[in-house]
Design an enzyme around this catalytic site. Structure first.
Site, PDB file in Angstrom:
ATOM      1  N   GLY A 264       0.828  -1.215   0.000  1.00  0.00           N
ATOM      2  CA  GLY A 264       0.000   0.000   0.000  1.00  0.00           C
ATOM      3  C   GLY A 264       0.853   1.252   0.000  1.00  0.00           C
TER       4      GLY A 264
ATOM      5  CB  SER B 125      -0.004   4.104  -4.317  1.00  0.00           C
ATOM      6  OG  SER B 125      -1.196   3.761  -3.664  1.00  0.00           O
ATOM      7  NE  ARG B 126      -5.006   6.323   0.008  1.00  0.00           N
ATOM      8  CZ  ARG B 126      -6.317   6.282  -0.180  1.00  0.00           C
ATOM      9  NH1 ARG B 126      -6.840   6.743  -1.295  1.00  0.00           N
ATOM     10  NH2 ARG B 126      -7.112   5.812   0.757  1.00  0.00           N
TER      11      ARG B 126
ATOM     12  CB  VAL C 103      -2.063  -7.407   0.955  1.00  0.00           C
ATOM     13  CG1 VAL C 103      -0.910  -6.476   0.621  1.00  0.00           C
ATOM     14  CG2 VAL C 103      -3.264  -6.647   1.503  1.00  0.00           C
TER      15      VAL C 103
ATOM     16  CB  SER D 171      -4.801   1.636  14.597  1.00  0.00           C
ATOM     17  OG  SER D 171      -5.546   2.761  15.013  1.00  0.00           O
TER      18      SER D 171
ATOM     19  CE1 TYR E 263      -8.037   0.564  10.266  1.00  0.00           C
ATOM     20  CE2 TYR E 263      -8.234   1.756  12.337  1.00  0.00           C
ATOM     21  CZ  TYR E 263      -7.524   1.468  11.188  1.00  0.00           C
ATOM     22  OH  TYR E 263      -6.313   2.064  10.952  1.00  0.00           O
TER      23      TYR E 263
ATOM     24  CB  ALA F  97     -11.815  -6.416  15.944  1.00  0.00           C
TER      25      ALA F  97
ATOM     26  CE  LYS G 260      -4.946  -1.290  10.727  1.00  0.00           C
ATOM     27  NZ  LYS G 260      -3.775  -1.531   9.876  1.00  0.00           N
TER      28      LYS G 260
ATOM     29  CB  ILE H  12      -1.524   9.766  10.671  1.00  0.00           C
ATOM     30  CG1 ILE H  12      -0.925   8.995  11.865  1.00  0.00           C
ATOM     31  CG2 ILE H  12      -0.419  10.294   9.752  1.00  0.00           C
ATOM     32  CD1 ILE H  12      -0.076   9.789  12.824  1.00  0.00           C
TER      33      ILE H  12
HETATM   34  P1  NAD Z   1      -4.565   5.253   3.164  1.00  0.00           P
HETATM   35  O1  NAD Z   1      -5.979   4.811   2.980  1.00  0.00           O
HETATM   36  O2  NAD Z   1      -4.180   6.627   2.751  1.00  0.00           O
HETATM   37  O3  NAD Z   1      -3.570   4.215   2.481  1.00  0.00           O
HETATM   38  C1  NAD Z   1      -3.765   2.834   2.559  1.00  0.00           C
HETATM   39  C2  NAD Z   1      -3.103   2.209   1.374  1.00  0.00           C
HETATM   40  O4  NAD Z   1      -3.342   0.793   1.403  1.00  0.00           O
HETATM   41  C3  NAD Z   1      -3.679   2.722   0.052  1.00  0.00           C
HETATM   42  O5  NAD Z   1      -2.622   3.023  -0.836  1.00  0.00           O
HETATM   43  C4  NAD Z   1      -4.483   1.545  -0.463  1.00  0.00           C
HETATM   44  O6  NAD Z   1      -4.569   1.479  -1.866  1.00  0.00           O
HETATM   45  C5  NAD Z   1      -3.666   0.396   0.102  1.00  0.00           C
HETATM   46  N1  NAD Z   1      -4.426  -0.840   0.097  1.00  0.00           N
HETATM   47  C6  NAD Z   1      -5.681  -1.067   0.570  1.00  0.00           C
HETATM   48  N2  NAD Z   1      -6.045  -2.329   0.320  1.00  0.00           N
HETATM   49  C7  NAD Z   1      -5.005  -2.922  -0.321  1.00  0.00           C
HETATM   50  C8  NAD Z   1      -4.780  -4.214  -0.837  1.00  0.00           C
HETATM   51  N3  NAD Z   1      -5.728  -5.161  -0.751  1.00  0.00           N
HETATM   52  N4  NAD Z   1      -3.586  -4.496  -1.408  1.00  0.00           N
HETATM   53  C9  NAD Z   1      -2.633  -3.551  -1.509  1.00  0.00           C
HETATM   54  N5  NAD Z   1      -2.794  -2.286  -1.045  1.00  0.00           N
HETATM   55  C10 NAD Z   1      -3.977  -1.984  -0.463  1.00  0.00           C
HETATM   56  O7  NAD Z   1      -4.264   5.014   4.709  1.00  0.00           O
HETATM   57  P2  NAD Z   1      -3.090   5.564   5.654  1.00  0.00           P
HETATM   58  O8  NAD Z   1      -3.699   6.552   6.570  1.00  0.00           O
HETATM   59  O9  NAD Z   1      -1.881   5.901   4.894  1.00  0.00           O
HETATM   60  O10 NAD Z   1      -2.846   4.235   6.515  1.00  0.00           O
HETATM   61  C11 NAD Z   1      -1.748   3.352   6.311  1.00  0.00           C
HETATM   62  C12 NAD Z   1      -1.788   2.291   7.404  1.00  0.00           C
HETATM   63  O11 NAD Z   1      -1.724   2.914   8.685  1.00  0.00           O
HETATM   64  C13 NAD Z   1      -3.086   1.467   7.404  1.00  0.00           C
HETATM   65  O12 NAD Z   1      -2.797   0.132   7.754  1.00  0.00           O
HETATM   66  C14 NAD Z   1      -3.909   2.131   8.485  1.00  0.00           C
HETATM   67  O13 NAD Z   1      -4.860   1.256   9.024  1.00  0.00           O
HETATM   68  C15 NAD Z   1      -2.835   2.535   9.472  1.00  0.00           C
HETATM   69  N6  NAD Z   1      -3.220   3.644  10.358  1.00  0.00           N
HETATM   70  C16 NAD Z   1      -3.544   4.874   9.867  1.00  0.00           C
HETATM   71  C17 NAD Z   1      -3.899   5.898  10.751  1.00  0.00           C
HETATM   72  C18 NAD Z   1      -4.261   7.288  10.306  1.00  0.00           C
HETATM   73  O14 NAD Z   1      -4.668   8.095  11.164  1.00  0.00           O
HETATM   74  N7  NAD Z   1      -4.154   7.635   9.046  1.00  0.00           N
HETATM   75  C19 NAD Z   1      -3.951   5.638  12.126  1.00  0.00           C
HETATM   76  C20 NAD Z   1      -3.615   4.367  12.573  1.00  0.00           C
HETATM   77  C21 NAD Z   1      -3.251   3.378  11.692  1.00  0.00           C
END
Ligand code: NAD
Length: 248
Positions: free
Chosen positions: A13, A15-16, A65, A143, A156, A158, A160, A189
């Site tokens: 993941g 890409s962003r 994934v 998380s 979500y 559960a 994490k 974040i």
């Molecule tokens: P985001 O939604 O911006 O990025 C998630 C990335 O995962 C995306 O690029 C998406 O395309 C990719 N993805 C989703 N399903 C996929 C798959 N089946 N195969 C491959 N790639 C896949 O989210 P983010 O905020 O950058 O979060 C990144 C990680 O951090 C996640 O696991 C999220 O649960 C965790 N997280 C984020 C926060 C927050 O506040 N942003 C807080 C706690 C945990």
């Protein structure tokens, strides 16, 4: 400190959001970074441009994934092409927020398929080349809600929390092979994942955060870099919380 020259890292993941920041941070530290993406090739290519701008090298690789065969094939190819896979960052994740009474079976299955099964499939495939080198780093994105809970995030949170259980078990299972496994648990974040939250919700979260602000993807990536580095060799089975003091 925290240099990754000659290391090959796969970021799911990538890409962003946090994944992209992890890619550029690891590349800036010298790693060759494989940017995994599910569907948005243009966004993954943009991450790769940023990897190169950070002075690093890398490539993009498509797979979901949730598809164990696709993950296995991709990781085998990577290990064959580079002769190694040193670092796996299980970052890909989804959140489908809903009060429990409205949660559908499909939402439960999709969330667990990505957040839990996806991390398991990638770890399983990555462990093999790591065992051959008797060294490796696996870092799973959990998380703050895994430990704190959050109304509207039953599924979500559960998923994490499951990631923390996975982390601790793999840490014990592969410690003797020189592989460390840790989790990073971000708080709130600023990414696409959180951009749709209502303003009042964001204000409330900030009011519950001792450092009184949201975090940046780069601040999470810095914690990932530490855990991926040689300097973190004696750290395994841990949850590194990057949340502004929200959970202490
Ligand atoms: P985001 O939604 O911006 O990025 C998630 C990335 O995962 C995306 O690029 C998406 O395309 C990719 N993805 C989703 N399903 C996929 C798959 N089946 N195969 C491959 N790639 C896949 O989210 P983010 O905020 O950058 O979060 C990144 C990680 O951090 C996640 O696991 C999220 O649960 C965790 N997280 C984020 C926060 C927050 O506040 N942003 C807080 C706690 C945990």
């Amino acid at each position: 400190m925290f240099r990754l020259e000659d290391k090959v890292a796969l970021v799911t993941g990538g890409s962003r959001g946090i994944g992209r920041a992890v890619c550029t941070t690891l590349a800036g530290a010298g790693a060759h970074v494989i940017v995994n993406y599910q569907g948005n090739e243009a966004a993954a290519a943009e991450t790769l441009d940023q990897v190169k701008a950070a002075g690093g090298q890398g490539e993009i690789r498509q797979f979901s994934v949730t598809d164990s065969n696709a993950a296995d094939t991709a990781i085998r190819d990577i290990a064959k092409a580079h002769g190694r896979l040193d670092i796996l960052i299980n970052n890909a994740g989804i959140a489908m927020d809903q009060l429990l009474l409205r949660v559908s079976q499909d939402e439960v299955e999709q969330t667990f398929s990505t957040n839990v099964a996806g991390a398991i499939y990638c770890a399983k495939a990555a462990i093999r080349p790591m065992m051959r080198k008797k060294a490796g780093r696996i870092i799973n994105l959990s998380s703050v809600v895994a430990e704190l809970g959050n109304a509207g995030q039953a599924v979500y949170s559960a998923s994490k929390a499951a990631v923390i259980g996975l982390t601790k078990t793999l840490a014990r299972e592969y410690a003797s092979r020189g592989i460390t496994v840790n989790a990073v648990a971000p708080g709130f974040i600023d990414t696409d994942m959180t951009s749709s939250l209502p303003a009042e919700m964001k204000e409330w979260i900030v009011s519950q955060t001792p450092l009184a602000r949201v975090g940046t993807p780069e601040e999470v990536a810095a914690a990932v870099l530490f855990l991926a580095s040689d300097e973190a060799a004696y750290v395994t089975g841990q949850v590194l919380r990057v949340n502004g003091g929200m959970y202490v």
